[in-house]
Design an enzyme around this catalytic site. Structure first.
Site, PDB file in Angstrom:
ATOM      1  N   ASN A   1      12.728 -44.426  -6.226  1.00  0.00           N
ATOM      2  CA  ASN A   1      13.181 -43.535  -5.146  1.00  0.00           C
ATOM      3  C   ASN A   1      14.703 -43.556  -4.954  1.00  0.00           C
ATOM      4  O   ASN A   1      15.263 -42.640  -4.359  1.00  0.00           O
ATOM      5  CB  ASN A   1      12.507 -43.884  -3.815  1.00  0.00           C
TER       6      ASN A   1
ATOM      7  N   ASP B   1       1.744 -40.549  -0.397  1.00  0.00           N
ATOM      8  CA  ASP B   1       2.359 -39.490  -1.193  1.00  0.00           C
ATOM      9  C   ASP B   1       2.150 -38.131  -0.531  1.00  0.00           C
ATOM     10  O   ASP B   1       1.128 -37.900   0.117  1.00  0.00           O
ATOM     11  CB  ASP B   1       1.732 -39.509  -2.603  1.00  0.00           C
TER      12      ASP B   1
HETATM   13  C1  FPP Z   1       6.166 -39.912  -0.678  1.00  0.00           C
HETATM   14  O1  FPP Z   1       6.299 -38.559  -0.384  1.00  0.00           O
HETATM   15  C2  FPP Z   1       6.720 -40.738   0.330  1.00  0.00           C
HETATM   16  C3  FPP Z   1       7.859 -41.485   0.224  1.00  0.00           C
HETATM   17  C4  FPP Z   1       8.691 -41.539  -0.976  1.00  0.00           C
HETATM   18  C5  FPP Z   1       8.351 -42.303   1.313  1.00  0.00           C
HETATM   19  C6  FPP Z   1       7.324 -42.830   2.238  1.00  0.00           C
HETATM   20  C7  FPP Z   1       7.930 -42.882   3.572  1.00  0.00           C
HETATM   21  C8  FPP Z   1       7.292 -42.658   4.744  1.00  0.00           C
HETATM   22  C9  FPP Z   1       5.861 -42.452   4.867  1.00  0.00           C
HETATM   23  C10 FPP Z   1       8.014 -42.599   6.015  1.00  0.00           C
HETATM   24  C11 FPP Z   1       8.706 -43.824   6.443  1.00  0.00           C
HETATM   25  C12 FPP Z   1       7.953 -45.072   6.246  1.00  0.00           C
HETATM   26  C13 FPP Z   1       7.897 -46.047   7.143  1.00  0.00           C
HETATM   27  C14 FPP Z   1       7.216 -47.310   6.822  1.00  0.00           C
HETATM   28  C15 FPP Z   1       8.497 -45.892   8.467  1.00  0.00           C
HETATM   29  P1  FPP Z   1       7.161 -37.651  -1.356  1.00  0.00           P
HETATM   30  O2  FPP Z   1       8.500 -37.481  -0.737  1.00  0.00           O
HETATM   31  O3  FPP Z   1       7.195 -38.229  -2.724  1.00  0.00           O
HETATM   32  O4  FPP Z   1       6.330 -36.345  -1.323  1.00  0.00           O
HETATM   33  P2  FPP Z   1       6.228 -35.236  -2.466  1.00  0.00           P
HETATM   34  O5  FPP Z   1       5.628 -35.911  -3.678  1.00  0.00           O
HETATM   35  O6  FPP Z   1       5.330 -34.222  -1.875  1.00  0.00           O
HETATM   36  O7  FPP Z   1       7.623 -34.738  -2.719  1.00  0.00           O
END
Ligand code: FPP
Length: 236
Positions: free
Chosen positions: A64, A16
């Site tokens: 998501n 996260d």
């Molecule tokens: C949460 O951060 C993360 C995600 C929804 C996606 C996770 C994806 C990755 C780490 C990159 C790609 C993954 C792989 C396996 C190549 P957020 O966007 O919810 O952050 P925020 O809460 O600060 O908005």
């Protein structure tokens, strides 16, 4: 009951904070996801070094899908790039890839890359990387309940025989041990529909850092925190 000096067999991570990491740097959210993908590579290396057998990453949740189309599509592209570029590394490091979630909702290209990588790495034995994609714990539990209900209605099973092991055998994680350690980055204290059944007895470690800042040392620290805990599994 003994404390746990041992390495957790299965570590699950809620990655996260990509968006906030980017925002604080005045950069687009996608930069946060890109950096987050680099953390994935780092943490995989860390797992091999520590001798962790299973790493499950919450890479894309059922929820998501409701993000803006452009972000969803950028995340899918990033995932495709990851799958293409990591095949050699997975081979070299002897890592098996598995994916859980409603994979039929993913774009065709992504599904093809997943199928190819999963098949190609099926016999790798050093460790297993499980990507949770289009994944929701409630959805998984509902699917398991539906499959048991169908079998009961068809007379294949007796409802009285449904117990924890039978239920768990209908989950997508049937062949994977439950996580011992659940890590969440960015300081949030939620499980967000992740592995709801499987984390019943997992030790939780909440890390303040955003996911793009999380590296091998942070993984080692989380494991050290796990080792300091006293796991009782409900007993005394
Ligand atoms: C949460 O951060 C993360 C995600 C929804 C996606 C996770 C994806 C990755 C780490 C990159 C790609 C993954 C792989 C396996 C190549 P957020 O966007 O919810 O952050 P925020 O809460 O600060 O908005």
């Amino acid at each position: 009951m003994a404390t746990y000096p041992s390495i957790p067999r299965h570590v699950a991570i809620i990655m996260d904070g990509n968006g906030r990491w980017a925002k604080e740097r005045g950069r687009p959210r996608l930069d946060g996801h890109r950096s987050g993908a680099e953390s994935v590579t780092e943490v995989l290396k860390g797992c091999i070094e520590l001798g962790i057998d299973y790493l499950t990453l919450y890479a894309f949740s059922s929820e998501n899908w409701s993000r803006p189309k452009a972000e969803v599509s950028a995340l899918m592209t990033l995932l495709n790039q990851f799958l293409k570029s990591k095949l050699k590394d997975l081979d070299r490091q002897n890592i098996r890839l598995l994916c859980i979630g409603q994979l039929d909702r993913l774009p065709t290209k992504t599904r093809e890359l997943i199928q190819r990588t999963v098949a190609h790495t099926a016999n790798h034995a050093a460790m297993t990387l499980v990507l949770a994609l289009s994944y929701g714990g409630r959805e998984e539990i509902v699917a398991a309940a539906r499959s048991l209900a169908c079998d009961a209605a068809a007379g294949k099973i007796n409802p009285a025989d449904i117990d924890n092991p039978l239920f768990a055998s209908r989950l997508q994680t049937a062949d994977i041990p439950d996580p011992d350690l659940l890590i969440r980055t960015s300081g949030e204290m939620r499980v967000s529909n992740f592995l709801l059944w499987q984390i019943s007895y997992a030790e939780m470690v909440i890390v303040k850092k955003y996911w793009p800042e999380f590296g091998r040392e942070d993984l080692s620290e989380a494991v050290a925190e796990y080792q300091r805990r006293h796991r009782r599994f409900g007993a005394l």
